[in-house]
Design a protein around this motif. Structure first.
Motif, PDB file in Angstrom:
ATOM      1  N   VAL A 538       1.067  -1.003  -0.051  1.00  0.00           N
ATOM      2  CA  VAL A 538       0.841   0.068  -0.264  1.00  0.00           C
ATOM      3  C   VAL A 538       1.108   1.337   0.087  1.00  0.00           C
ATOM      4  O   VAL A 538       1.330   1.426   1.008  1.00  0.00           O
ATOM      5  N   ASP A 541      -3.599   4.611  -2.414  1.00  0.00           N
ATOM      6  CA  ASP A 541      -5.332   4.511  -1.163  1.00  0.00           C
ATOM      7  C   ASP A 541      -4.726   4.041  -0.317  1.00  0.00           C
ATOM      8  O   ASP A 541      -4.573   3.079   0.021  1.00  0.00           O
ATOM      9  N   TRP A 543      -6.818   2.704   1.412  1.00  0.00           N
ATOM     10  CA  TRP A 543      -7.857   2.175   1.725  1.00  0.00           C
ATOM     11  C   TRP A 543      -7.554   1.265   1.901  1.00  0.00           C
ATOM     12  O   TRP A 543      -8.551   0.090   1.795  1.00  0.00           O
ATOM     13  N   TRP A 544      -7.010   0.869   0.827  1.00  0.00           N
ATOM     14  CA  TRP A 544      -6.562  -0.677   0.809  1.00  0.00           C
ATOM     15  C   TRP A 544      -5.692  -1.321   2.488  1.00  0.00           C
ATOM     16  O   TRP A 544      -5.975  -2.237   1.832  1.00  0.00           O
TER      17      TRP A 544
END
Length: 684
Positions: A538, A541, A543-544
């Motif tokens: 990551v 983003d 959110w991953w």
């Protein structure tokens, strides 16, 4: 009709409702606090280095709580049990209430610590900056500010544009600490003799020769054809070079500045290395000539409007005004935070013991330990995102994180009230717990010596688990913040794993019986490989990161209930609180401290997304090695040996626990937990 009543009674145990509420409120409070404490340290004005010291020291101090509370609670229980057959377990409820109240008080005291603010000072002349590069890499030098006389520390490191101009070769006296202005030989083009070599033309540069060099007395200047400065950077494995000539004007590069390598040294300038793979070609003939005079050469450039360019990486490197006393704030925070961490850590050990005592195993051999923990996991999962949302709603873009601490304190007070007034909570130990030598229903004191090696092995595994957990979660809020995550996402990421854990914890005792303690611990190590690998990938983003964090139900939830159930049988009943304090000390104190040290050490001097990703990659490899060794050690050595003992039968008369099992072949946990046996005959 009677069968229906029994079924309804088994499904809803009224006596355990208060315990479920207590678990929900307490761990809900921990969900408010845990994701935002690292961010609160920075909001208070601590530097990254100071915040890391707090993260390392506080777990060690927190160890005092379980070490003292465990034996004390067992001693109080023994005194009540020996004097009264109907001990109410009030001592345990009072201890839980006291730890909750003290935890609320000391964490609230963090808000009273004076903050340190670092404000940018508008100056008539911004600090001078210079770019220097050679074969080993590139550095940006900047004049120090007078107050404070330290180098700027990046709150968030990210790449940005730099415009270079007036690039030229400069040769300086070899010195371990290079400076912008030193004994410098600047090599300017010799404009009267310009050699034209077509597309690969270079400037004819003069190289001065010291007069004490007798071999060159007749020729004060030697003329050599030197290529123009080449500034190269690796992109996708290839060297891409920028060539600066007198007609270039300026060169735009995209670079990432690291933390200063000399933040506290007594020098006029700060040195910020570039993390990108920069290298500058120094012509061999120039390097050879200058070595005679004990000089090394580099390509030096001026920076064009370093503080005014849009998105410039140097826009933040301005002199700052310091408001507050940094030393007072740091030491106050360290002391208060270290004391505050003692009480939640102690409360976790007391609550685990309360769950073990209150959920006495049934005639089927299983209690409700997992169901009580499931309510705690539910509270943890709910209050983390909720607190993040309220913080963003009330405190805005630059929160002080007072909302998480306020909600935590309120939930701790509620937890204390539940513990004090829940007189029906079944915390009274059975009378036969205090008669282990004469009774046939409890593990004798000799079991401490007999199963001490197995207990020590379990605690060692929990320390390793704590190291992995701490290396991942201690600095994860900083990692997510550097990925531009807001406080809502940070709250979700650090608590999302508790939500699916509710389902698994509800039937956790069946899961432990079926899979086995060691197999679940091996699984936890394996899941750590996946989680660390996921976080290391990551870089954009944030959110991953949820995909990795949702797997925490195995690495923390299932692992923790496995440890509780394991120690429930390895340690005599009248040492229940001490037994449950051991995994807390191993995982949340020793392991947490070592994990914080490892992450901080690998991260020294960088503190950016790439450095934390490197930490996660290293820990993924470590988890893979440990999981493989644990698997081989258990299934190749321990399990076959225990199975052989169970098939041959014991050579000595059966012990108390073996007599309880009925078949005379019981070896606690080593046999039944691998699927070949059940603990169905165990009763509390």
């Amino acid at each position: 009709m009677e069968g229906k009543n029994i079924t309804r009674k088994e499904l809803v145990n009224v006596n355990l409702l208060s315990l479920k509420c207590l678990m929900f409120c307490f761990f809900g409070g921990m969900g408010c606090l845990f994701p935002f404490l690292p961010l609160h340290m920075l909001a208070t004005g601590l530097t990254y280095e100071e915040a890391k010291i707090v993260s390392i020291v506080s777990p060690i101090v927190a160890m005092i709580g379980p070490l003292v509370a465990g034996p004390l609670a067992d001693k109080l229980a023994g005194r009540q049990g020996s004097n009264s057959r109907a001990s109410t377990g009030k001592y345990l409820r009072v201890m839980i209430a006291v730890t909750c109240i003290l935890g609320a008080i000391f964490y609230a005291a963090l808000m009273a610590i004076p903050r340190v603010e670092r404000l940018t000072i508008p100056q008539e002349r911004n600090p001078q900056v210079k770019f220097s590069c050679d074969e080993s890499g590139a550095i940006v030098f900047k004049d120090r500010c007078k107050l404070p006389a330290t180098c700027y520390e990046w709150p968030e490191i990210k790449p940005g544009p730099i415009r270079l101009t007036n690039c030229d070769y400069q040769c300086k006296l070899i010195n371990p600490e290079p400076r912008i202005q030193d004994d410098v030989t600047t090599l300017k083009p010799f404009t009267t003799d310009y050699v034209d070599e077509g597309e690969s033309s270079g400037d004819l540069t003069v190289i001065p020769i010291e007069e004490n060099e007798k071999d060159d007395r007749q020729s004060i200047y030697k003329r050599e054809t030197i290529e123009p400065p080449h500034l190269c950077v690796k992109e996708d494995g290839l060297d891409v070079c920028h060539v600066y000539t007198t007609s270039s004007g300026s060169i735009n590069i995209y670079a990432t500045l690291q933390q200063a390598r000399n933040p506290n040294e007594i020098s006029e300038r700060c040195a910020y290395p570039l993390s990108d793979q920069f290298s500058c070609r120094i012509p061999t003939v120039l390097r050879t000539k200058m070595l005679k005079f004990n000089k090394s050469c580099s390509i030096d450039c001026d920076l064009y409007e370093p503080y005014k360019m849009s998105d410039s990486v140097l826009a933040q490197v301005k002199c700052q005004q310091l408001i507050g006393n940094p030393d007072h704030t740091f030491w106050s925070y360290l002391v208060v935070r270290s004391i505050a961490d003692v009480f939640p850590t102690t409360a976790v050990a007391l609550l685990d013991a309360a769950v073990v005592i209150a959920t006495r195993e049934t005639s089927c051999g299983r209690g409700d330990v997992g169901r009580q923990l499931a309510f705690g996991s539910l509270g943890f999962a709910i209050f983390g995102p909720l607190t993040g949302y309220l913080t963003s709603l009330v405190e805005g873009a630059q929160p002080s994180f007072s909302i998480p601490i306020d909600i935590f304190a309120a939930l701790m007070v509620i937890s204390a009230l539940i513990a004090v007034f829940a007189n029906g909570m079944p915390l009274s130990p059975p009378e036969w717990w205090w008669h282990t030598r004469s009774g046939m229903l409890a593990l004798p004191m000799s079991a401490i010596k007999r199963y001490g090696g197995e207990t020590a092995a379990l605690l060692f595994v929990l320390v390793i688990m704590g190291i992995f957990w701490s290396a991942m979660d201690t600095y994860l809020p900083w990692h997510l913040e550097q990925l531009n995550a807001d406080v809502v996402l940070i709250g979700v990421c650090l608590t999302i794993g508790a939500l699916p854990a509710v389902i698994f914890l509800w039937k956790s005792e069946h899961l432990v019986d079926y899979c086995g303690h060691s197999n679940l611990l091996i699984t936890a190590f394996t899941i750590y490989i996946v989680r660390f690998t996921g976080l290391s990938l990551v870089s954009g983003d944030p959110w991953w990161s949820l995909a990795s964090e949702v797997l925490e139900l195995f690495t923390l939830g299932i692992m923790w209930v496995t440890a509780i159930l394991y120690l429930r049988h390895l340690v005599p009943r009248h040492l229940t609180v001490t037994a449950q304090a051991l995994p807390v000390i191993a995982h949340f104190c020793i392991g947490r401290c070592i994990g914080a040290v490892i992450s901080a050490y690998v991260d020294v001097g960088q503190r950016n997304v790439d450095s934390l990703r490197f930490v996660y990659k290293c820990m993924a490899v470590a988890a893979a090695i440990i999981a493989l060794k644990y698997f081989i050690w258990y299934h190749a050595l321990i399990r076959p040996k225990c199975h052989a003992q169970s098939t041959q039968g014991p050579r000595q008369p059966p012990t108390i626990m073996e007599a309880m099992n009925g078949n005379g072949n019981y070896t606690p946990l080593r046999v039944y937990h691998n699927g070949r046996g059940r603990k169905g005959q165990f009763r509390y």
